[in-house]
Scaffold this active site. Sequence first.
Site, mmCIF file in Angstrom:
data_model
loop_
_atom_site.group_PDB
_atom_site.id
_atom_site.type_symbol
_atom_site.label_atom_id
_atom_site.label_comp_id
_atom_site.label_asym_id
_atom_site.label_seq_id
_atom_site.Cartn_x
_atom_site.Cartn_y
_atom_site.Cartn_z
ATOM 1 N N LYS A 1 8.844 0.639 13.842
ATOM 2 C CA LYS A 1 8.970 0.101 12.481
ATOM 3 C C LYS A 1 9.201 -1.408 12.495
ATOM 4 O O LYS A 1 8.606 -2.150 11.703
ATOM 5 C CB LYS A 1 10.111 0.804 11.751
ATOM 6 C CG LYS A 1 9.853 2.279 11.452
ATOM 7 C CD LYS A 1 11.071 2.951 10.828
ATOM 8 C CE LYS A 1 10.805 4.414 10.527
ATOM 9 N NZ LYS A 1 11.974 5.109 9.966
ATOM 10 N N SER B 1 13.534 8.686 5.724
ATOM 11 C CA SER B 1 13.849 7.293 6.040
ATOM 12 C C SER B 1 13.529 6.330 4.907
ATOM 13 O O SER B 1 13.898 5.148 4.973
ATOM 14 C CB SER B 1 13.096 6.852 7.298
ATOM 15 O OG SER B 1 11.703 6.899 7.101
#
Length: 800
Positions: free
Chosen positions: A748, A705
């Site tokens: 996140k 990611s």
Amino acid sequence: MTSPDTEFISILGATSGGGETPAAKVSLRSVPEVLPILGLSDIVIFPGMVAPLLVENAQSIHLIDDVVGGDRLLGVALQRKPEVENPLPEDMYEVGCAARVLKMLKFPDNTVRVLVEGLWRVRIKGYESQSPYLKAKIEVWKDIKEDSIELAALTRNAQVQFQEIIKLSPAMADQVKIAALNTEDPGQLTDLIVVNLNLSLEERQEMLETNSVKDRLTRLLPMLSREHEVLTLSSKIQTDVASSMSKSQRDFFLREQMRAIQRELGEGDITATEVKNLREQVEKVELPEEAKKVALQELERLQQMSPAMAEYGVTRHYLDWIINLPWTKMTEDKLDLKVAKRILDEQHFGLAKVKDRLLEFLAVIKLKKQIKGPILCLVGPPGVGKTSLGKSVADALGRKFARIALGGMRDEAEIRGHRRTYVGALPGRILYALRRTESRNPVILLDEIDKVGSDFRGDPASALLEVLDPAQNNTFTDHYLDLPFDLSRVLFITTANWLDPIHPALRDRLEVIELPGYTESEKLQISKRYLVPRQLDENGLTRQGFRMPDAAVRRLIQDYTREAGVRQLEREIAALMRKAALKVVNQNGAAKPLVLTADALTDYLGPVRNFSETAENITENGIATGLAWTPVGGEILFIEATRMPGKGQLILTGSLGEVMKESAQTALSYLRSQSKLLGIDMADYGKFDIHIHVPAGATPKDGPSAGVTIVAALSSLLLKRRVRSDVAMTGEISLRGRVMRVGGIKEKVLAAARFGVKSVILPDQNRQDWAEVPAEVREKMKVHFVKHISEFIPLALRPK
């Protein structure tokens, strides 16, 4: 008006003082024409009857106060509707009883208890007033008597039947028996019998309204016959039950006589008493057929052993476990979803989706009347309320609760127990929890299931496969007990910080419910509702003596904590409370309340610990802000890139995993292949090395990611344009420049909000995950969804 209990006393002696009055004769002439009327909800007062009454409402207490201050006389009558607190004239029966207050006691709960004595039947002619309480004109209803043979026969018949009832009712007070033998007046005898018969309020009121003694006796005789028949039948049932038990009692008495003879002869068995007690317990407890058979076999073995043998203690301990396990004991489920929702809302703030899933789970249990569905697994960062949610589910169901900590468990025997051949063998924790809760259907929380380990002693996670499989756990066999025990009615709930370490086969049996981290406003509400009140109580402070405004709590959250849960926040609040307590003590308990302002936090907790790194760190080229997922919530990370004279090598540092290293290679390869379109001068690439570093080098990092963040850092370095300070990003990249889906978006984005990020760049394939982010965060943060790196670079970099 209620009555805790009643009793008939024909003569009452009392002493004056303390709210009491002597029980002197009251002349019929002294009864006033107007009496205050007290409504009764569950008792009918008869002449000659003494009864305690509980007075709760203000109007009735006012009446009692006035009566006690005066002649102590009042009228009492049954209400037609018991639920009416302040009855009106139409709510009252017309016939009641004139009574005298003998004693009054006031209690701290604003109730009054009075002892009243019934004097005469009275009929209410009309009500004079309704305020402050009912007052009515009354007339005394004298008994209508006639000297006749028929009345004497009725009286004798009633007395004989009542004596028979007394013989069948050993619990009846001796005073009643004596009064029945010594009461000659037919009217008084009738009232005495009515008071002590099991009659309804309507039947008692009907007898009170009958002033003809002959009519009262005529109505009373069928009631006496009915009561006598009921008591006779009850006695017969008890006799039948006793006769059915005669054989077991006969055997018991013979065994007792045999033991007594053995003791007299000096041949008594020292284990006889213990074996007898164990046998009685085995017979008393409802055991499954197989368990009872094994228990009786072990009892026979125990009877042949000497207490000095080591095997004696092992067998005795084994029998104790069989007897004390809840084979059939259960708690009744309270499947009221409204109550369950209220309990969840009271004990936990927010977590709407998690609560909805738990309520759906309870609704299925209510419809199916059994638990055969998936095992719930609550997954989330530390401090978000996973363990307490399990306790709330138990409270909502009305079940017992047990928690089993699995963290660090490495021995399979902790779950299945040890075999009895080993010294010091014990059952596993599952059976321990069932014995402790004394129920076969508790809620058992398996805490930290992701921390289970394994070694040469076995794998506890593999042992849990049977426990957590609804198709198998109805015959769970503990190694120590070696008997099948039904776990199908146990509600198992597991918790974990993350799913990766959990055994794949075990994970397949779990339905995962994710608990995200809390937002700043949620932490504020949790602090106000739960944390601050709890710490005030634990540190001896009061709400009046200590106040912490919302601004101070927000500053505490922003400057001194940076976590997904609220554990660190509670620790900081506790530290504040301790220092505040010291200050209060030093001020010698001054009356002025202590108000903790936001600016005063540094005086209590020291310098600010957390700064908004995003706003100050990106001041040069080659630095980008990324978003990462960790088992304890989301985090931001900085990726730094620089170039130096060399041979065109790519250097990667910062404890990076293989997947993250490959992302860096992919990012650089894409930028080199698209250098002309992007305006990057790569003519001298072979003369320079590029170094990519991710700070916090002691922490291992991996995953794809960070691909777009690495692209941003390299683009900034090569194009000599700084990355925007208020932007954070996440996403996987391909060699063709596609930005692909990643996981952990909610965590996140919450981390970005905690660190003051204003906008985020996410893969277009994660568009549906944006809806999972709390609305409060979505409103404050701007989001850009991108499909390709060509769309991404203009958003991430500042213009030239």
